[in-house]
Enzyme design. Structure first.
Site, short mmCIF file in Angstrom:
data_model
loop_
_atom_site.label_atom_id
_atom_site.label_comp_id
_atom_site.label_asym_id
_atom_site.label_seq_id
_atom_site.Cartn_x
_atom_site.Cartn_y
_atom_site.Cartn_z
CG HIS A 1 -0.25 7.01 -4.01
ND1 HIS A 1 0.94 6.06 -2.72
CD2 HIS A 1 -0.62 5.00 -4.43
CE1 HIS A 1 0.91 5.00 -2.42
NE2 HIS A 1 0.45 4.56 -3.36
CG HIS B 1 -2.75 1.18 -6.69
ND1 HIS B 1 -1.67 0.12 -6.65
CD2 HIS B 1 -2.08 2.68 -5.65
CE1 HIS B 1 -1.00 0.50 -5.43
NE2 HIS B 1 -1.83 1.67 -4.58
CE LYS C 1 5.61 2.09 -4.49
NZ LYS C 1 3.97 1.72 -5.07
CG HIS D 1 4.77 -2.03 -3.80
ND1 HIS D 1 4.23 -2.60 -2.47
CD2 HIS D 1 3.43 -1.04 -3.07
CE1 HIS D 1 3.47 -2.64 -1.59
NE2 HIS D 1 2.46 -1.79 -2.38
CG HIS E 1 4.55 0.25 -0.04
ND1 HIS E 1 3.28 0.52 -0.31
CD2 HIS E 1 5.10 -0.35 1.04
CE1 HIS E 1 2.64 -0.41 1.13
NE2 HIS E 1 3.92 -1.23 1.08
CG HIS F 1 2.34 5.05 1.85
ND1 HIS F 1 3.24 4.35 2.01
CD2 HIS F 1 1.11 4.52 1.19
CE1 HIS F 1 3.01 2.71 0.82
NE2 HIS F 1 1.45 3.56 0.82
CG HIS G 1 -1.38 -4.80 1.40
ND1 HIS G 1 0.18 -4.42 -0.29
CD2 HIS G 1 -1.91 -3.31 1.07
CE1 HIS G 1 -0.25 -3.26 -0.31
NE2 HIS G 1 -0.62 -2.55 0.80
CG ASP H 1 -2.23 4.04 -1.34
OD1 ASP H 1 -2.44 3.20 -2.54
OD2 ASP H 1 -2.20 3.24 -0.44
#
Length: 568
Positions: free
Chosen positions: A135, A137, A218, A220, A247, A273, A321, A361
């Site tokens: 995971h 980024h 992915k 999201h 996610h 998560h 976010h 993450d």
């Protein structure tokens, strides 16, 4: 003539043997050696007056018949066992686990040492497989330095740098970005693989990303994880033998957790998560742990549950976010994801093997250099609070250790179709190995090998007369330089991309390896972490019930593997 040694004297000379126990760092976790592949009286050790000398422990065999490197008398901690052995490395791969020496004069030798063999002294050290963080980024390339120095040798995820989309979502969107990131991967001494953006309702925008080199897709919520997008993404994954990570929809806008599970249609998916503080159906995303087709993981900020866990999450979430604390709806969104009850249950679900993997993450609600630390902190907390697991006893925590090491090694490898290359210490696999002094286990590795060559190590002053004077810190070694870099690390891609010749088209230097067998994986394949409880979460109290049992535990007030080891 026989010489009898005390266990202490033997361990100090050759490392622990069968029946000896080793404490992992400053935790309450003890591992016990289950088997010793070496032969008493025939052990090999390098140094002045030692065994590995010409005509003694070193044979006359030529390079083709001996390993390039051996690690002597090491304690191997892996999902399959806890053993003492010599490890042979040949052409960048693990060649054998057994007894090294000179077969011309020694009995029971399975690994011949020759003049072409380098030696790494493993006496008293623990060796684990390189960690796999699924995971990532890819916000800053400097993450790779931190991850590698922590013992992580494979990073999977998505991104393009500190773009707003990457700050929030693990996606490398579109063929152009995929090509650029694969080219960038050539510059880093770590195994890399990239996920494309999976949020689309028609297949072609997803297929073109797989064809460009994505190892998977992915989904999201920040891009809209609707049932239609989920269904379409999984259909493309089935057609291309790639994995999907998800996610889910925290706000339950397009449906509740039941709607998402229905959209899966029994198809394999990796849920990021899975507790939900990092994102996902509030408050009951944990329910998916009971699904046979769901491969659940945690991210490390909630690992383990402590008195500080809740406080740090709110600000962290607002930044990651792109939320505004002055907007009531944004604040409510953030607060809905942070629940002490489900975070506490997450500890226990890891200990019982319902949550199968652990990842970071990185820089997006997670710390890239703390996957391994937080895994073992969680194991320690559960040992202290819940006692021994079935199969363990008063003498050791072997099963618990195997369960937890699998969470960041073999299970992520199986999930993402790379277990044929990495994820465990087994003959034939890429020699990504991490060496630890027991007192620093899980915290500060002594040495990290990539593809059989030393990539990073604790190294003293380069101008000193010996390697050990201060300042000692992590420094890159020869595996990270020149052409060696491309020959000691791997880039994972889809089979479709490999068949299309992207290595030549993009001008890639690293060896590319196609992922495989991503779509036939189930929860039952998660080694030591395959429990599928029936979970419910009370919508008002957030109490978590698994197979009729309330899952709750107290937050830790102090942890091992923490300030004792760090100045800052």
């Amino acid at each position: 003539m026989t010489l009898r040694l005390s266990r202490r004297a033997y361990a100090e000379m050759f490392g622990p043997t069968t029946g000896d126990r080793v404490r992992l760092a400053d935790t309450e976790l003890l591992i016990e050696i289950e088997r010793d592949y070496t032969i008493y009286g025939e052990e090999v050790k390098f140094g002045g007056g030692k065994v590995i000398r010409d005509g003694m422990g070193q044979s006359q065999r030529v390079a083709a018949d001996v390993p390039d490197t051996i690690i002597t008398n090491a304690v191997i901690l892996d999902h399959w066992g806890i053993v003492k052995a010599d490890i042979a490395i040949k052409h960048g791969r693990i060649a054998a686990i057994g007894k090294a020496g000179n077969p011309d004069i020694q009995p029971g030798v399975t690994i011949a040492i020759g003049a072409a063999t380098e030696v790494i002294a493993g006496e008293g050290l623990i060796v684990t497989a390189g960690g796999i963080d699924t995971h990532i980024h890819f916000i800053s390339p400097q993450q790779i330095d931190e991850a590698l120095a922590s013992g992580v040798t494979t990073m999977l995820g998505g991104g393009t740098g500190p773009a707003t989309g990457t700050n929030a979502t693990t996606c490398t969107p579109g063929p152009w970005h995929m090509e650029r990131m694969l080219q960038a991967a050539d510059g880093w001494p770590i195994n890399l693989g990239f996920l494309g953006k999976g949020n689309a309702s028609l297949p072609q925008p997803l297929v073109e990303q797989i064809a460009a080199g994505a190892i998977g897709l992915k989904l999201h919520e920040d891009w809209g994880t609707t049932p239609a997008a989920i269904d379409n993404c999984l259909s493309v994954a089935d057609d291309t033998d790639t994995q999907v990570a998800i996610h889910t929809d925290t706000l339950n806008e397009a449906g509740f957790v039941e709607s998402t599970v229905a959209a899966f249609k029994g198809r394999t998916i990796h849920t990021y998560h899975t507790e939900g503080a990092g994102g996902g159906h509030a408050p009951d995303i944990l329910k998916v742990c009971g699904e046979a087709n769901v491969l659940p993981s945690s991210t490390n900020p909630t690992r383990p549950y402590t008195i500080n866990t809740l406080d740090e999450h709110l600000d962290m979430l607002m930044v990651c976010h792109h939320l505004d604390p002055s907007i009531a709806e944004d604040l409510a969104f953030a607060e809905s994801r942070i629940r002490r009850e489900t975070i506490a249950a997450e500890d226990i679900l890891h200990d019982l093997g319902a949550l199968s993997m652990l990842s970071s993450d990185s820089q997006a609600m997670g710390r890239v250099g703390e996957v391994i630390i937080r895994t073992w902190q969680t194991a320690h907390k559960m040992k202290v609070q819940r006692g021994a697991l079935p199969g363990d006893g008063a003498r050791n925590d072997n099963f618990r250790a195997k369960r937890y090491v699998a969470k960041y090694t073999i299970n992520p490898a199986i999930t993402h179709g790379i277990a044929h290359e990495v994820g465990s210490i087994e003959p034939g696999k890429w020699a990504d190995l991490v060496l630890w002094e027991p007192a620093f286990f899980g915290i500060k590795p002594s040495m990290i090998l990539k593809g059989g060559m030393i990539a990073v190590a604790q190294m003293g002053d380069p101008n000193a007369s010996i390697p050990t004077p201060q300042p000692v810190h992590y420094r890159e070694m020869f595996a990270t330089r020149g052409g060696a870099l491309a020959r000691t690390s791997l880039t994972f891609v889809s089979q479709m991309a490999a068949d299309a010749g992207i290595a030549e088209r993009y001008g890639l230097a690293k060896r590319i390896v196609p992922v495989r067998n991503c779509r036939n994986v189930t929860k039952a394949d998660m080694i030591h972490n395959a429990w599928r409880p029936s979970i419910s979460v009370d919508p008002e109290t957030y109490d978590v019930i698994a197979d009729g049992q309330l899952l709750t535990c107290e937050p830790a007030t102090v942890l091992p593997m923490a300030q004792r080891y760090f100045l800052f």
